[in-house]
Write an enzyme that holds these catalytic residues in place. Sequence first.
Site, PDB file in Angstrom:
ATOM      1  N   GLU A 151       0.856  -1.180   0.000  1.00 13.01           N
ATOM      2  CA  GLU A 151       0.000   0.000   0.000  1.00 13.01           C
ATOM      3  C   GLU A 151       0.897   1.236   0.000  1.00 13.01           C
ATOM      4  OE1 GLU A 151      -3.393   2.059   2.870  1.00 13.01           O
ATOM      5  OE2 GLU A 151      -2.794  -0.030   3.207  1.00 13.01           O
ATOM      6  N   ASP A 186      -5.429   9.165   8.850  1.00 14.13           N
ATOM      7  CA  ASP A 186      -4.039   8.954   9.227  1.00 14.13           C
ATOM      8  C   ASP A 186      -3.763   9.415  10.657  1.00 14.13           C
ATOM      9  OD1 ASP A 186      -3.604   8.036   6.683  1.00 14.13           O
ATOM     10  OD2 ASP A 186      -2.847   9.945   5.929  1.00 14.13           O
TER      11      ASP A 186
END
Length: 242
Positions: free
Chosen positions: A31, A42
């Site tokens: 990824e 995030d």
Amino acid sequence: MSKLFIPYVMGNKNFIQNVKTLSEAGADIIEIGIPFSDPVADGPVIMEAGNKAIQEGMNIQIILDELTKHQQQIKSDYVLMTYYNIINHYGEDAFFEACERAGVYGLIIPDLPYELVEQIKARHQGSSIKVISLVAMTTADERINKIAATAEGFIYTVTMNATTGENGKFHPQLKEKIQRLKDIANVPVVAGFGIRTPDHVSDIAEVADGVVIGSEIVRRFENDSLDHTVNYLHSIRNTLDQ
């Protein structure tokens, strides 16, 4: 049967070398995070890495160009983790075409709900790019059924109601949710967020088809020696192979 190892790496100035390292260490799918100024999923480690990559001048075009140039040297499949703003700004059709040229296996777009993901898939039915579905711990059973019915590539199950990087604080119903998905899905069901250690991996892999590890790998590439990082990657691969 061996479980899927899906490590995450930030698309910074060193990302091609890091991707090759991950591939050589046995990653099944890598990824690659596209740096973005306003991420929603995030945690602090990946957010800091993304901000640093932006300061280095990295952007989606550079990342796609580098992948296009080096794709024959990367043994693993790779997916891009990006936000729709980047795709929209690039131009959706042009973005999918560029991803195909770069050998991209799929896209993870965490800010798009199921309905909009399905619309993108419908607009690009002829594309080889798979749009990966995410399932949260709060997702209702009826919605899980819909997501599983049309999932491509793999289903990414989020292990907790939090951002990336929380340490092993998995949702108490995680394994139950993964098993429910596996019972109805036609693609592998993997888990990510907060997975760091071989013990975490061993625990989650009792039911999941694989694991995604992000913040820990980003941190190690930034702070540790290459040898130590590779040893860590091998420890995860070995745990998944047991």
